[in-house]
Enzyme design. Structure first.
Site, short mmCIF file in Angstrom:
data_model
loop_
_atom_site.label_atom_id
_atom_site.label_comp_id
_atom_site.label_asym_id
_atom_site.label_seq_id
_atom_site.Cartn_x
_atom_site.Cartn_y
_atom_site.Cartn_z
CG HIS A 59 65.58 32.12 59.72
ND1 HIS A 59 65.58 32.52 60.90
CD2 HIS A 59 65.03 30.80 59.85
CE1 HIS A 59 65.17 31.49 61.85
NE2 HIS A 59 64.87 30.47 61.25
CG ASP A 104 66.27 36.09 61.85
OD1 ASP A 104 65.57 35.93 60.62
OD2 ASP A 104 66.65 34.68 62.22
CD GLN A 191 66.33 23.84 64.04
OE1 GLN A 191 66.65 23.38 65.00
NE2 GLN A 191 67.05 24.83 63.44
N GLY A 192 61.62 24.98 63.91
CA GLY A 192 59.90 24.74 63.84
C GLY A 192 59.30 25.99 64.70
CG ASP A 193 60.03 26.06 68.76
OD1 ASP A 193 58.72 26.13 68.68
OD2 ASP A 193 60.48 25.43 69.33
CB SER A 194 62.42 29.82 63.34
OG SER A 194 63.85 29.49 63.65
N1 ARG Z 1 66.49 28.32 63.21
C1 ARG Z 1 65.46 27.60 63.85
C2 ARG Z 1 63.92 27.55 63.09
O1 ARG Z 1 64.03 27.74 61.82
C3 ARG Z 1 65.12 27.96 65.33
C4 ARG Z 1 66.50 27.39 66.20
C5 ARG Z 1 66.37 27.83 67.58
N2 ARG Z 1 67.30 26.95 68.22
C6 ARG Z 1 67.62 27.07 69.49
N3 ARG Z 1 68.71 26.05 69.87
N4 ARG Z 1 67.06 28.14 70.17
O2 ARG Z 1 62.90 27.12 63.67
#
Ligand code: ARG
Length: 245
Positions: A59, A104, A191-194
């Site tokens: 993603h 993913d 967000q940002g850790d993905s």
């Molecule tokens: N989708 C998020 C990203 O793009 C990562 C989200 C992780 N969320 C969590 N609650 N662990 O950075």
């Protein structure tokens, strides 16, 4: 930019908003503690799978093919600090069949190798248990939207599919995803850790990657685990894909 979303809960005092680090449940990583960690310019994390290939989340990328538009930054905990190694991408390979539900993972080929240790990936389910380390430059609070310039780290215990489904129900693709989080909340990726790795020590004491930061409802909420790509499920597909890059 994302890094471990060591997200703090909303009960944090307002003064904590100004504090760069540490966060509730998180702490700054030391220089070279996780030398395989990579920050990607689209706002994701990743790990060196080979010296010239980064493993990240599907993603985080837009598809497969030639792509010179991504910059990988490695070799530093402080993204603004001196000594950062910056290398451009040449190709992206998104998980075959990725449609936003499971699968993913993605690989990014770099224009040149980065001379840092790689992170081996789990090839079976043996290490899909215990306590995991998460790390990244992502948001330090849900909806912060800013990320962290410093690489942050935290530990989160494995959560079984059965318990994880108590919150996510059928939204969890159990065979492809692995959950982790502390029941009381306050520690999580965000967000940002993905795309960044979730990892632990193997029996020989070496780091091994068991997850890829994928998604979750909010960040660090009580009884809402983080959802990670189950790396062992895709280990052979990842190896095959890497061999074509
Ligand atoms: N989708 C998020 C990203 O793009 C990562 C989200 C992780 N969320 C969590 N609650 N662990 O950075």
């Amino acid at each position: 930019m994302g890094a471990v979303a060591l997200a703090a809960g909303s009960l944090q005092p307002l003064t904590a908003l100004a504090a760069p680090v540490p966060i509730i449940g998180g702490a700054p990583a030391a220089q070279n503690e996780f030398p395989f960690m990579v920050s990607l310019s689209m706002g994701c994390g990743g790990a060196l799978y080979k010296k010239n290939i980064v493993l990240t989340a599907a993603h985080c990328v837009e598809g497969s093919g030639n792509n010179t538009g991504i910059t990988a930054t490695a070799g530093v905990v402080d993204l603004d600090g001196p000594g950062a190694i910056k290398v451009k991408s040449t190709k992206v390979l998104q998980a075959p069949g990725y449609d936003g539900d499971g699968k993913d993972w993605a690989l990014i080929k770099l224009a040149r190798p980065i001379d840092k240790p790689t992170l081996k990936i789990a090839t079976n389910t043996r290490y899909n248990r215990g306590t995991f380390t998460i790390a990244g430059w992502g948001d330090t609070q849900e909806n912060a939207g800013t990320g962290s310039n410093q690489l942050l780290k935290a530990k989160v215990p494995f959560v079984s599919d059965r318990r994880c489904k108590r919150h996510y129900g059928s939204r969890l693709t159990a065979g492809q995803e692995i959950c982790a989080g502390v029941p009381r909340g306050g520690v999580d990726t965000c967000q940002g850790d993905s795309g960044g790795p979730m990892f632990r020590k193997d029996d020989s004491g070496a780091w091994i990657q068991v997850g890829i930061v994928s998604w979750g409802d909010g960040c660090a909420r009580p009884l809402v685990p983080g959802v990670y790509t189950e790396v062992s499920t895709f280990a052979s597909a990842i190896a095959r894909a890497a061999a074509t890059l």
